[in-house]
Design a protein around this motif. Structure first.
Motif, short mmCIF file in Angstrom:
data_model
loop_
_atom_site.label_atom_id
_atom_site.label_comp_id
_atom_site.label_asym_id
_atom_site.label_seq_id
_atom_site.Cartn_x
_atom_site.Cartn_y
_atom_site.Cartn_z
N THR A 30 -45.81 29.78 -28.31
CA THR A 30 -47.20 30.69 -29.00
C THR A 30 -47.21 31.80 -28.27
OG1 THR A 30 -48.82 29.09 -28.13
CG2 THR A 30 -48.13 28.74 -29.98
N PHE A 31 -47.07 31.95 -27.04
CA PHE A 31 -47.43 33.28 -26.22
C PHE A 31 -46.09 34.41 -25.76
CE2 PHE A 31 -50.10 29.90 -24.44
CZ PHE A 31 -51.43 30.32 -24.99
N THR A 32 -45.05 33.62 -26.14
CA THR A 32 -44.00 34.62 -26.13
C THR A 32 -42.82 34.96 -27.48
OG1 THR A 32 -42.20 32.98 -24.74
CG2 THR A 32 -44.06 34.38 -23.97
N GLY A 33 -42.40 33.66 -28.33
CA GLY A 33 -42.29 33.61 -29.68
C GLY A 33 -40.74 32.73 -29.32
N TRP A 34 -40.70 32.41 -27.53
CA TRP A 34 -39.33 31.76 -27.04
C TRP A 34 -38.93 30.65 -28.11
CZ3 TRP A 34 -38.87 28.82 -22.05
CH2 TRP A 34 -37.39 28.43 -22.42
N ARG A 35 -37.68 30.53 -28.17
CA ARG A 35 -37.40 29.12 -29.17
C ARG A 35 -36.15 28.38 -28.46
NH1 ARG A 35 -39.88 27.27 -34.48
NH2 ARG A 35 -40.19 29.35 -34.80
N PRO A 36 -36.94 27.51 -27.45
CA PRO A 36 -35.47 27.58 -26.47
C PRO A 36 -34.20 26.17 -26.76
CG PRO A 36 -37.07 26.69 -25.43
CD PRO A 36 -37.59 27.17 -26.95
N THR A 37 -34.92 25.36 -27.42
CA THR A 37 -33.83 24.47 -27.74
C THR A 37 -33.96 23.30 -28.88
OG1 THR A 37 -35.66 22.94 -27.47
CG2 THR A 37 -34.54 22.83 -25.55
N LEU A 38 -33.40 23.02 -29.89
CA LEU A 38 -33.82 22.13 -31.05
C LEU A 38 -33.28 20.73 -30.81
CD1 LEU A 38 -32.70 22.54 -34.66
CD2 LEU A 38 -30.53 20.71 -33.20
N ASN A 87 -34.41 35.99 -17.05
CA ASN A 87 -33.87 34.57 -16.94
C ASN A 87 -33.77 34.52 -18.29
OD1 ASN A 87 -32.63 33.37 -15.00
ND2 ASN A 87 -34.81 33.09 -14.53
N SER A 88 -32.92 35.64 -19.13
CA SER A 88 -33.06 36.29 -20.96
C SER A 88 -32.52 34.31 -21.90
CB SER A 88 -32.65 37.17 -21.17
OG SER A 88 -31.09 37.61 -20.64
N THR A 89 -31.31 34.02 -20.94
CA THR A 89 -30.89 33.25 -21.54
C THR A 89 -31.56 31.45 -20.83
OG1 THR A 89 -28.73 32.89 -19.54
CG2 THR A 89 -28.72 34.23 -22.27
N PHE A 90 -31.75 31.15 -21.82
CA PHE A 90 -31.47 29.60 -21.00
C PHE A 90 -30.46 28.37 -21.92
CE2 PHE A 90 -33.54 25.26 -22.82
CZ PHE A 90 -33.83 24.85 -21.71
N SER A 91 -30.13 27.91 -20.69
CA SER A 91 -28.79 26.36 -20.92
C SER A 91 -28.87 25.82 -20.68
CB SER A 91 -27.11 27.63 -20.54
OG SER A 91 -27.29 27.34 -19.91
N LEU A 92 -28.53 24.65 -21.48
CA LEU A 92 -28.34 22.77 -20.58
C LEU A 92 -27.31 22.61 -19.98
CD1 LEU A 92 -29.55 21.02 -24.06
CD2 LEU A 92 -31.35 22.05 -21.42
N ARG A 93 -27.44 22.53 -18.71
CA ARG A 93 -26.10 22.44 -17.54
C ARG A 93 -25.33 21.88 -18.12
NH1 ARG A 93 -27.69 25.49 -11.51
NH2 ARG A 93 -29.81 25.99 -12.76
N PRO A 112 -31.55 26.34 -30.14
CA PRO A 112 -32.31 26.29 -31.72
C PRO A 112 -31.68 26.58 -33.09
CG PRO A 112 -32.97 28.90 -30.31
CD PRO A 112 -31.72 28.18 -30.08
N ASN A 113 -30.23 27.86 -33.31
CA ASN A 113 -29.97 27.64 -34.60
C ASN A 113 -28.90 26.97 -34.81
OD1 ASN A 113 -32.22 30.45 -34.57
ND2 ASN A 113 -30.25 31.41 -33.70
N LEU A 114 -28.89 25.90 -33.91
CA LEU A 114 -27.71 25.10 -34.38
C LEU A 114 -27.77 24.49 -36.58
CD1 LEU A 114 -25.20 23.76 -32.92
CD2 LEU A 114 -26.87 22.33 -32.13
N PRO A 151 -35.14 18.26 -37.78
CA PRO A 151 -34.79 18.75 -36.34
C PRO A 151 -36.27 19.67 -35.96
CG PRO A 151 -32.99 18.97 -37.25
CD PRO A 151 -33.91 18.39 -38.17
N THR A 152 -37.05 19.91 -35.08
CA THR A 152 -37.92 20.43 -34.90
C THR A 152 -36.98 21.92 -33.77
OG1 THR A 152 -38.02 19.30 -33.19
CG2 THR A 152 -39.79 19.09 -34.07
N ARG A 153 -37.19 22.59 -33.72
CA ARG A 153 -37.61 23.88 -32.97
C ARG A 153 -38.35 24.73 -32.57
NH1 ARG A 153 -34.39 23.26 -37.33
NH2 ARG A 153 -32.15 23.60 -37.28
N ASP A 154 -39.15 23.93 -32.00
CA ASP A 154 -40.31 24.18 -31.30
C ASP A 154 -40.62 25.83 -30.65
OD1 ASP A 154 -41.45 22.01 -31.83
OD2 ASP A 154 -41.30 21.11 -30.13
#
Length: 130
Positions: A113-121, A11-17, A83-85, A107-110
């Motif tokens: 560390t394994f995938t480089g994925w930044r899901p949220t701000l 699921n390449s995109t993550f979204s809050l429903r 995360p780019n908001l 603000p944090t954009r965690d």
């Protein structure tokens, strides 16, 4: 699907429903007429506004009453799946119910560390009334 990494890969995109719309306000820079090299932040009557979507999670709300005034201090977290908001320290978020939340801290954009994925701000918010 056995791990979070498998989920991200499939699921390449993550979204809050379920999110709400907020207005991000940022005070404009005002040039000091006495020292043009210096600028300060203007007031909240002249802002740069941006519509943003996110979820608000309440943290605390305390009330202090004394002989002079009554004050309520509330804290919350704002979470966006972008995360780019463009939200930063010193901004204000206006909620649809009329509450005015100040962005407290950075603000944090965690990042995973394994995938480089930044899901949220995530922003810490503070509201002071009174």
């Amino acid at each position: 699907m056995s791990t979070a990494a498998d989920y991200v890969e499939q699921n390449s995109t993550f979204s809050l429903r379920h999110t709400e719309q907020f207005t991000r306000q940022r005070r404009k820079q005002v040039v000091d007429s006495y020292e043009p090299d210096n600028s300060t932040l203007g007031d909240w009557t002249d802002t740069e506004d941006l519509q943003v979507d996110g979820a608000l999670a309440s943290l605390t709300s305390t009330e202090q009453d004394d002989a002079v005034r009554s004050e309520v201090l509330s804290t919350a977290q704002f979470v966006s799946d972008d995360p780019n908001l463009d939200v930063k320290r010193g901004d204000r978020l206006l909620a649809s119910d009329g509450r005015k939340w100040n962005v407290a801290g950075y603000p944090t954009r965690d990042m995973n560390t394994f995938t480089g994925w930044r899901p949220t701000l995530v922003c810490n918010l503070e509201e002071v009334v009174g």
